[in-house]
Design a protein around this motif. Structure first.
Motif, PDB file in Angstrom:
ATOM      1  N   ARG A 174      13.205  16.759  -2.742  1.00 50.30           N
ATOM      2  CA  ARG A 174      11.824  17.392  -2.570  1.00 50.30           C
ATOM      3  C   ARG A 174      10.896  16.112  -2.060  1.00 50.30           C
ATOM      4  O   ARG A 174       9.981  16.525  -1.467  1.00 50.30           O
TER       5      ARG A 174
ATOM      6  N   GLU B 158      11.130  15.853   1.424  1.00 46.85           N
ATOM      7  CA  GLU B 158      10.661  16.847   2.097  1.00 46.85           C
ATOM      8  C   GLU B 158       9.130  16.729   2.199  1.00 46.85           C
ATOM      9  O   GLU B 158       8.412  16.965   3.208  1.00 46.85           O
ATOM     10  N   LEU B 159       8.290  16.327   1.152  1.00 42.84           N
ATOM     11  CA  LEU B 159       6.997  16.044   0.637  1.00 42.84           C
ATOM     12  C   LEU B 159       6.520  15.317   1.907  1.00 42.84           C
ATOM     13  O   LEU B 159       5.611  15.398   2.516  1.00 42.84           O
TER      14      LEU B 159
ATOM     15  N   ARG C  79       8.115  14.149   4.864  1.00 38.68           N
ATOM     16  CA  ARG C  79       8.368  14.447   5.997  1.00 38.68           C
ATOM     17  C   ARG C  79       7.374  15.545   6.564  1.00 38.68           C
ATOM     18  O   ARG C  79       6.911  15.386   7.544  1.00 38.68           O
ATOM     19  N   GLY C  80       6.901  16.402   5.571  1.00 40.47           N
ATOM     20  CA  GLY C  80       5.923  17.604   6.046  1.00 40.47           C
ATOM     21  C   GLY C  80       4.640  17.284   6.161  1.00 40.47           C
ATOM     22  O   GLY C  80       3.851  17.751   6.332  1.00 40.47           O
ATOM     23  N   ARG C  81       4.117  15.998   5.306  1.00 38.20           N
ATOM     24  CA  ARG C  81       2.742  15.660   5.372  1.00 38.20           C
ATOM     25  C   ARG C  81       2.843  13.964   5.247  1.00 38.20           C
ATOM     26  O   ARG C  81       3.022  13.456   4.145  1.00 38.20           O
TER      27      ARG C  81
ATOM     28  N   ASN D   2       1.718  11.742   2.492  1.00 35.47           N
ATOM     29  CA  ASN D   2       2.641  11.468   1.560  1.00 35.47           C
ATOM     30  C   ASN D   2       3.692  10.587   1.506  1.00 35.47           C
ATOM     31  O   ASN D   2       4.173   9.992   0.510  1.00 35.47           O
ATOM     32  N   GLU D   3       3.523   9.839   2.791  1.00 31.23           N
ATOM     33  CA  GLU D   3       4.575   8.596   2.935  1.00 31.23           C
ATOM     34  C   GLU D   3       4.062   7.311   1.967  1.00 31.23           C
ATOM     35  O   GLU D   3       4.604   6.570   1.371  1.00 31.23           O
TER      36      GLU D   3
END
Length: 179
Positions: free
Chosen positions: A155, A158-159, A161-163, A166-167
C-alpha cells in the motif's frame, strides 16, 4: 502489550509537531492530525497539543473503538501492529486487511468460516482470530504479522506511485512501519 505500551511505541515513531507541505494530513502533533484533534474537542494550536490529549485520543479512537485493543488481548503483537497501522493509514484499512488475511488463511473455510471484510472488528472477527490461532498453532501470529506487513508495504508503494509527493515519505514509512 497494554494499550499504554502501544500508544508509547507509536508516539515514539510519530514524534512531535510537523506540518510537511506534502502531507495531506496538515499540522500534526504526536501523530494526531488537526482534523482528528478538532473532532475530539481540541481547539488550540496544534503545536501546543498536550501529550496527554494525544494519548487519550489514541486510546479511544485508535485502540478501543476499532477493536485493536480487543485483538491485543488475544495477541499483543497483532494488536499492536493493527493499532500502529491504523494510526498511520486510518483504522478501517488494517481492520479490513486483518479480516482479508483471516479469510485467506482459513484453508477454504475448513478451519473456520469466512467473515465479513467490512473493517468492523467485532465478535465474529475476534472468534475467527481465536480459531485461526488454535488451528495454526505457534506460528499463527508470525504468519499474520507477515500478511499484514506485506499488505502495508504494498500500500505504501501504491501511495507513492499514485501521488509523487508521497515519495517524500516512502522510505520512512517502509523503514519505521513495516517490520
Amino acid at each position: 502489550m497494554t494499550i499504554e505500551a502501544m500508544i508509547e511505541a507509536t508516539i515514539g515513531k510519530e514524534g512531535g509537531y510537523s506540518n510537511h507541505p506534502a502531507d495531506r494530513g496538515g499540522p500534526t502533533r504526536w501523530g494526531i492530525t488537526e482534523h482528528v484533534a478538532r473532532r475530539n474537542g481540541y481547539k488550540g494550536d496544534m503545536r501546543d497539543l498536550p501529550r496527554e490529549t494525544a494519548v487519550a485520543i489514541y486510546r479511544q479512537e485508535y485502540a478501543i473503538r476499532p477493536g485493536f485493543a480487543a485483538v491485543a488481548e488475544i495477541s499483543p503483537a497483532v494488536g499492536e501492529e493493527l493499532f500502529d497501522t491504523g494510526v498511520n493509514m486510518g483504522q478501517a484499512v488494517p481492520a479490513r486487511w486483518f479480516q482479508m488475511a483471516l479469510n485467506g488463511l482459513n484453508d477454504g473455510g475448513k478451519l473456520y468460516a469466512d467473515i465479513g471484510e467490512d473493517g468492523d472488528i467485532g465478535p465474529a472477527t475476534l472468534n475467527a482470530f481465536r480459531a485461526y490461532r488454535k488451528a495454526r498453532g505457534a506460528e499463527a501470529d508470525t504468519v499474520m504479522l507477515k500478511a499484514l506487513n506485506a499488505m502495508q508495504g504494498a500500500r505504501y508503494i501504491e501511495l507513492a506511485r499514485g501521488r509523487p509527493a508521497n515519495e517524500a515519505f516512502l522510505y520512512g514509512w517502509l523503514r519505521t512501519r513495516v517490520a
